[in-house]
Scaffold this motif. Structure first.
Motif, short mmCIF file in Angstrom:
data_model
loop_
_atom_site.label_atom_id
_atom_site.label_comp_id
_atom_site.label_asym_id
_atom_site.label_seq_id
_atom_site.Cartn_x
_atom_site.Cartn_y
_atom_site.Cartn_z
N SER A 1 -46.11 -60.38 -2.41
CA SER A 1 -45.54 -60.40 -1.06
C SER A 1 -45.28 -61.83 -0.59
O SER A 1 -44.23 -62.12 -0.01
N ARG B 1 -42.18 -63.15 -2.07
CA ARG B 1 -40.98 -62.61 -1.42
C ARG B 1 -40.70 -63.31 -0.10
O ARG B 1 -39.55 -63.57 0.26
N ARG C 1 -37.46 -65.65 0.88
CA ARG C 1 -36.62 -65.41 2.07
C ARG C 1 -36.72 -66.54 3.09
O ARG C 1 -36.24 -66.39 4.22
N SER D 1 -55.37 -44.16 10.64
CA SER D 1 -54.07 -43.75 11.17
C SER D 1 -54.19 -42.49 12.01
O SER D 1 -53.32 -42.23 12.84
N HIS E 1 -54.37 -50.45 14.31
CA HIS E 1 -53.59 -49.68 13.35
C HIS E 1 -52.33 -50.44 12.97
O HIS E 1 -51.36 -50.49 13.74
N ASN F 1 -47.15 -50.12 7.66
CA ASN F 1 -46.86 -50.43 6.26
C ASN F 1 -45.35 -50.66 6.05
O ASN F 1 -44.58 -49.78 6.44
N ASN G 1 -48.33 -41.82 14.61
CA ASN G 1 -48.40 -40.69 13.68
C ASN G 1 -48.29 -39.33 14.36
O ASN G 1 -47.86 -38.36 13.76
N1 CAA Z 1 -43.94 -58.30 1.70
C1 CAA Z 1 -42.95 -59.19 1.86
N2 CAA Z 1 -41.66 -58.84 1.94
C2 CAA Z 1 -41.34 -57.53 1.86
C3 CAA Z 1 -42.32 -56.54 1.69
C4 CAA Z 1 -43.68 -56.97 1.61
N3 CAA Z 1 -44.69 -56.12 1.45
N4 CAA Z 1 -41.71 -55.33 1.64
C5 CAA Z 1 -40.40 -55.54 1.79
N5 CAA Z 1 -40.17 -56.87 1.92
C6 CAA Z 1 -38.91 -57.55 2.09
C7 CAA Z 1 -38.07 -57.41 0.85
O1 CAA Z 1 -38.43 -58.38 -0.11
C8 CAA Z 1 -36.67 -57.61 1.35
O2 CAA Z 1 -36.30 -58.97 1.35
P1 CAA Z 1 -34.84 -59.39 0.83
O3 CAA Z 1 -33.91 -58.72 1.79
O4 CAA Z 1 -34.86 -60.88 0.93
O5 CAA Z 1 -34.79 -58.85 -0.55
C9 CAA Z 1 -36.76 -57.13 2.79
O6 CAA Z 1 -38.14 -56.98 3.14
C10 CAA Z 1 -36.08 -55.84 2.90
O7 CAA Z 1 -36.62 -54.99 1.89
P2 CAA Z 1 -35.76 -54.06 0.95
O8 CAA Z 1 -34.43 -54.67 0.65
O9 CAA Z 1 -36.63 -53.62 -0.18
O10 CAA Z 1 -35.51 -52.73 1.72
P3 CAA Z 1 -35.26 -52.48 3.23
O11 CAA Z 1 -34.16 -53.31 3.78
O12 CAA Z 1 -35.17 -51.00 3.32
O13 CAA Z 1 -36.59 -52.95 3.98
C11 CAA Z 1 -38.54 -52.01 4.86
C12 CAA Z 1 -37.82 -52.42 3.62
C13 CAA Z 1 -38.92 -53.24 5.69
C14 CAA Z 1 -39.82 -51.32 4.39
C15 CAA Z 1 -37.61 -51.10 5.75
O14 CAA Z 1 -37.02 -50.11 4.94
C16 CAA Z 1 -38.33 -50.40 6.84
O15 CAA Z 1 -38.57 -50.98 7.90
N6 CAA Z 1 -38.68 -49.12 6.60
C17 CAA Z 1 -39.48 -48.34 7.55
C18 CAA Z 1 -40.93 -48.71 7.39
C19 CAA Z 1 -41.79 -47.98 8.37
O16 CAA Z 1 -41.37 -47.19 9.20
N7 CAA Z 1 -43.10 -48.24 8.26
C20 CAA Z 1 -44.07 -47.59 9.08
C21 CAA Z 1 -44.62 -46.45 8.31
S1 CAA Z 1 -45.76 -45.55 9.28
C22 CAA Z 1 -47.19 -46.37 9.10
O17 CAA Z 1 -47.36 -47.33 8.41
C23 CAA Z 1 -48.28 -45.78 9.89
C24 CAA Z 1 -49.15 -44.84 9.16
O18 CAA Z 1 -50.30 -44.77 9.54
C25 CAA Z 1 -48.67 -43.91 8.11
#
Ligand code: CAA
Length: 285
Positions: free
Chosen positions: A52, A55, A59, A122, A143, A146, A193
């Motif tokens: 992470s 990454r 960026r 959660s 909380h 992710n 949630n």
């Molecule tokens: N660390 C660092 N950077 C990260 C990363 C991490 N863990 N995960 C993703 N990134 C970065 C990627 O490297 C990428 O960078 P580049 O554009 O430079 O390549 C950037 O974030 C975007 O990632 P992706 O291109 O892989 O894909 P994306 O544009 O779809 O973004 C995402 C990924 C940020 C996860 C986005 O899809 C998103 O916001 N999705 C929804 C996530 C969400 O709703 N989370 C909450 C879940 S609910 C929860 O967590 C609660 C529970 O209790 C269940």
């Protein structure tokens, strides 16, 4: 206790949420002790952090030096006693009430009585988790979402006995990690949630009942409502076992409107848990 008295942060659990929380705390300048029950889980946590941080450097969100300094602030351990000097601890172990209560009871023995004890649960009750310790006014829910290093929000959950000072510290700590907070009462699923799980389950039912193909359910919701991921892709991202677990807790507490989708149970039974196992609603390399 004031925010500037928090120097060392403990994280219990080095999985997806725990290693993310350790990383953002270290990036904000805190010394961090990340603990899991076996060395291989601690090592896997460090691998995820390295990936992470790389990454974020790629960026330009962090310099290489900042990333290396953050990494250097995190110690790994399998011994809970190594959290003795932590001023604030975030528990991020499995979503099982008995396991969480046992961790909290151990933390209460190990840590200073003034230390803030937070749970990243959660859906489970903060009040019930806090009942395992003799200082429930120092316990609250923090909380995280992710992926922790990317998501901007932290839900601050108020248990029946959570003290005002603890609550203020919880908000201030999360804000110091460059997160924005909102507050939720200790009711099943809190804000996120409680609303997210029925949305995901309805997406699964719509697919299972033949409304549209997987990708069209997700395209419909992303293009139609401007969310970054549709329900099936988001379920794979969270982990289908986590979704099922949260859905079952909500169902138990809130009744039939929260019943998990049949296909969700079938996929979890088959071991297809989403991205982390290489298959869920989609296949992953
Ligand atoms: N660390 C660092 N950077 C990260 C990363 C991490 N863990 N995960 C993703 N990134 C970065 C990627 O490297 C990428 O960078 P580049 O554009 O430079 O390549 C950037 O974030 C975007 O990632 P992706 O291109 O892989 O894909 P994306 O544009 O779809 O973004 C995402 C990924 C940020 C996860 C986005 O899809 C998103 O916001 N999705 C929804 C996530 C969400 O709703 N989370 C909450 C879940 S609910 C929860 O967590 C609660 C529970 O209790 C269940």
């Amino acid at each position: 206790m004031e925010l500037d008295e928090i120097d060392t942060v403990g994280v219990v659990g080095a999985g997806t949420m725990g290693n993310g929380i350790a990383q953002v705390a270290a990036t904000a300048g805190y010394d961090v002790v990340m603990r899991d029950v076996e060395q291989r889980f601690v090592s896997a946590g460090f691998e995820a952090i390295d990936d992470s941080l790389d990454r974020l450097v790629a960026r330009d969100e962090l310099t290489r030096e900042e990333a290396d300094r953050a990494r250097g602030r995190i110690d790994g351990t399998t011994d809970l006693d190594d959290l003795a000097d932590c001023d604030l601890v975030v528990e991020a172990v499995t979503e099982d009430m008995d396991v969480k209560q046992s961790v909290f009871s151990d933390l209460a023995e190990t840590c200073d009585p003034e230390a803030v004890l937070a749970t990243n649960t959660s859906t489970l009750s903060i009040t019930t988790i806090a009942s395992a310790v003799d200082r429930s006014e120092r316990v609250l829910g923090l909380h995280f979402m992710n992926p922790v290093p990317v998501m901007k929000g932290v839900e601050v959950v108020v248990g029946e006995k959570t003290g005002e000072e603890t609550l203020a510290l919880g908000h201030a700590f999360a804000e110091d990690l460059e997160k924005e907070t909102w507050e939720a009462d200790d009711k099943p699923g809190f804000v996120v949630n409680r609303i997210l799980m029925p949305w995901i389950n309805e997406g699964i039912r719509a697919y299972d009942e033949g409304v549209a193909e997987e990708a069209d359910i997700d395209r419909g919701m992303t293009l139609g409502t401007n969310v970054p991921m549709g329900p099936l892709e988001l379920a794979d991202h969270i982990g289908l076992d986590v979704v099922l677990d949260a859905s079952e807790t909500l169902h138990e507490e809130l009744g039939d409107r929260y019943q998990p989708a049949y296909l969700l149970k079938r996929k979890v039974a088959a071991g297809d848990l989403g991205k982390k196992t290489g298959a869920g609603f989609y296949e992953y390399d």
